[in-house]
Design a protein around this motif. Structure first.
Motif, short mmCIF file in Angstrom:
data_model
loop_
_atom_site.label_atom_id
_atom_site.label_comp_id
_atom_site.label_asym_id
_atom_site.label_seq_id
_atom_site.Cartn_x
_atom_site.Cartn_y
_atom_site.Cartn_z
N VAL A 165 10.04 -6.01 -7.99
CA VAL A 165 10.39 -4.66 -8.45
C VAL A 165 9.14 -3.78 -8.47
O VAL A 165 9.16 -2.64 -8.02
N LEU A 166 8.03 -4.30 -9.00
CA LEU A 166 6.81 -3.50 -9.10
C LEU A 166 6.26 -3.12 -7.73
O LEU A 166 5.72 -2.04 -7.55
N VAL A 167 6.41 -3.99 -6.77
CA VAL A 167 5.92 -3.70 -5.43
C VAL A 167 6.96 -2.90 -4.63
O VAL A 167 6.62 -2.00 -3.87
N GLY A 168 8.22 -3.22 -4.83
CA GLY A 168 9.27 -2.63 -4.01
C GLY A 168 9.65 -1.21 -4.35
O GLY A 168 10.06 -0.45 -3.46
N LEU A 169 9.55 -0.80 -5.59
CA LEU A 169 9.96 0.56 -5.95
C LEU A 169 9.14 1.65 -5.26
O LEU A 169 9.72 2.57 -4.69
N PRO A 170 7.82 1.59 -5.29
CA PRO A 170 7.08 2.63 -4.56
C PRO A 170 7.33 2.60 -3.05
O PRO A 170 7.42 3.65 -2.41
N VAL A 171 7.48 1.42 -2.49
CA VAL A 171 7.76 1.32 -1.06
C VAL A 171 9.12 1.91 -0.74
O VAL A 171 9.29 2.65 0.23
N LEU A 172 10.11 1.61 -1.56
CA LEU A 172 11.45 2.16 -1.37
C LEU A 172 11.43 3.67 -1.51
O LEU A 172 12.07 4.38 -0.72
N GLY A 173 10.71 4.19 -2.48
CA GLY A 173 10.60 5.64 -2.65
C GLY A 173 9.95 6.30 -1.45
O GLY A 173 10.36 7.38 -1.01
N THR A 174 8.94 5.65 -0.89
CA THR A 174 8.28 6.19 0.29
C THR A 174 9.22 6.19 1.49
O THR A 174 9.28 7.17 2.24
N LEU A 175 9.95 5.11 1.67
CA LEU A 175 10.89 5.05 2.79
C LEU A 175 12.00 6.10 2.67
O LEU A 175 12.36 6.76 3.65
N ILE A 176 12.54 6.26 1.48
CA ILE A 176 13.57 7.28 1.28
C ILE A 176 12.99 8.66 1.50
O ILE A 176 13.61 9.51 2.15
N GLY A 177 11.80 8.90 1.00
CA GLY A 177 11.15 10.20 1.18
C GLY A 177 10.84 10.50 2.63
O GLY A 177 10.86 11.66 3.06
N THR A 178 10.55 9.47 3.41
CA THR A 178 10.25 9.67 4.82
C THR A 178 11.47 10.16 5.59
O THR A 178 11.37 11.01 6.46
N PHE A 179 12.63 9.66 5.23
CA PHE A 179 13.84 10.00 5.97
C PHE A 179 14.56 11.23 5.44
O PHE A 179 15.57 11.64 6.01
N LEU A 180 14.06 11.82 4.35
CA LEU A 180 14.64 13.09 3.90
C LEU A 180 14.23 14.19 4.86
O LEU A 180 13.10 14.23 5.35
N ARG A 181 15.13 15.10 5.13
CA ARG A 181 14.87 16.15 6.13
C ARG A 181 14.51 17.46 5.44
O ARG A 181 15.37 18.25 5.10
N PHE A 182 13.23 17.67 5.21
CA PHE A 182 12.76 18.94 4.67
C PHE A 182 12.22 19.78 5.82
O PHE A 182 11.47 19.31 6.66
N ARG A 183 12.60 21.04 5.86
CA ARG A 183 12.17 21.94 6.93
C ARG A 183 10.81 22.55 6.59
O ARG A 183 10.43 22.67 5.44
N GLY A 184 10.09 22.95 7.61
CA GLY A 184 8.84 23.67 7.41
C GLY A 184 7.63 22.78 7.57
O GLY A 184 7.73 21.57 7.73
#
Length: 60
Positions: free
Chosen positions: A7-26
């Motif tokens: 959990v301690l290792v996986g949460l930041p990695v999961l957050g980074t992966l989700i953030g990478t695939f979010l589509r923000f313009r600009g």
């Protein structure tokens, strides 16, 4: 002991992966998504650690 470590290792990695695939313009959109994912992962990690601390004190 394996589950807390995952959990301690996986949460930041999961957050980074989700953030990478979010589509923000600009300009800097992908960086903003990664930063947002890491922020939410950090907040959830702090909440989980606070819960574990509270649980360890109250359930002796």
């Amino acid at each position: 002991m394996l589950v807390p470590v995952l959990v301690l290792v996986g949460l930041p990695v999961l957050g980074t992966l989700i953030g990478t695939f979010l589509r923000f313009r600009g300009p800097g959109g992908r960086f903003f998504g990664i930063a947002l994912g890491v922020f939410f992962a950090g907040v959830s990690l702090m909440a989980l650690l606070a819960y574990w601390f509270y649980y360890s004190i109250t359930h002796i």
